[in-house]
Scaffold this motif. Structure first.
Motif: not given
Length: 228
Positions: A156-185
């Motif tokens: 909802e806020t589009g930010t990475f935080i310390q605790s989960s606010t949505h069941p589908i955005f667990d640490s694994e899915n969130s890490l995929f998001w973070k990796s894709i956003i930050s990657s040059q490739d």
């Protein structure tokens, strides 16, 4: 008469022989054209009407406020994606997606070239490329998540935080998001096949939060069946 280069996003048969095309063009962004006589028996170019096909149009301007008419058109690239069932399913899904979210977009070369890049990736049998592409589009639109130190993406806020606010955005899915956003490739990042359905679901949730009037594409069920 002017020339346009664009990706076909959708088309609708109009009357017996004509069609209305929805395209994203290099020169003007999202545009709608009238194409006369494409469904006549002698017209072999109806085979060019494929989602995300890259076409060059010669266009006649209509009267003020009326739809432009395509006088002639040619296919620019021939890809194997239409004979590969997995790639073809992805193409239909993404064209449906883009036809919805780009409908109000003017000229945007970054979007245009990103579509080109995505099609090349899909042609190279990168069957997770649509997942990366949809996040790249969010970045271009300026609504991608902001990088932060947290391990969980709050959709909802589009930010990475310390605790989960949505069941589908667990640490694994969130890490995929973070990796894709930050990657040059980002296309080089591998998402394991069993994880792709959940990851796609997370992308759809995020789009619902951040793209006005977003609806889930009708082809979602098909793409999920193909990649099970």
């Amino acid at each position: 008469m002017n020339s346009q280069t664009g990706f076909l996003l959708s088309f609708i048969k109009y009357g017996e022989n004509d069609a209305i095309l929805h395209c994203f063009t290099e020169e003007e962004g999202y545009h709608t054209y009238f194409l006369r006589g494409i469904y006549t028996k002698k017209n072999k170019k109806k085979a060019f009407l494929l989602p995300l096909n890259k076409l060059n149009f010669s266009v006649r301007a209509g009267k003020s406020g009326s739809m432009q008419t395509v006088s002639s058109f040619e296919m620019l690239n021939l890809h194997d994606i239409y004979t590969d069932i997995k790639a073809n399913t992805v193409v239909f899904f993404i064209s449906d997606f883009l036809n919805q979210i780009l409908r109000n977009d003017n000229k945007n070369l970054e979007v245009f070239h990103s579509i080109d890049e995505f099609i090349d990736q899909l042609g190279a049998k990168n069957y997770q490329s649509h997942l990366i592409f949809l996040i790249k589009i969010l970045k271009i639109q300026g609504v991608a998540p902001l990088l932060g130190k947290g391990d969980f993406l709050d959709p909802e806020t589009g930010t990475f935080i310390q605790s989960s606010t949505h069941p589908i955005f667990d640490s694994e899915n969130s890490l995929f998001w973070k990796s894709i956003i930050s990657s040059q490739d980002p296309y080089g990042i591998k998402i394991p096949s069993p994880k792709r359905k959940n990851f796609l679901d997370s992308i759809l949730v995020y789009y619902h939060y951040h793209i006005s009037d977003f609806r889930t594409p009708n082809s979602l069920e098909i793409i999920q069946q193909i990649f099970e």
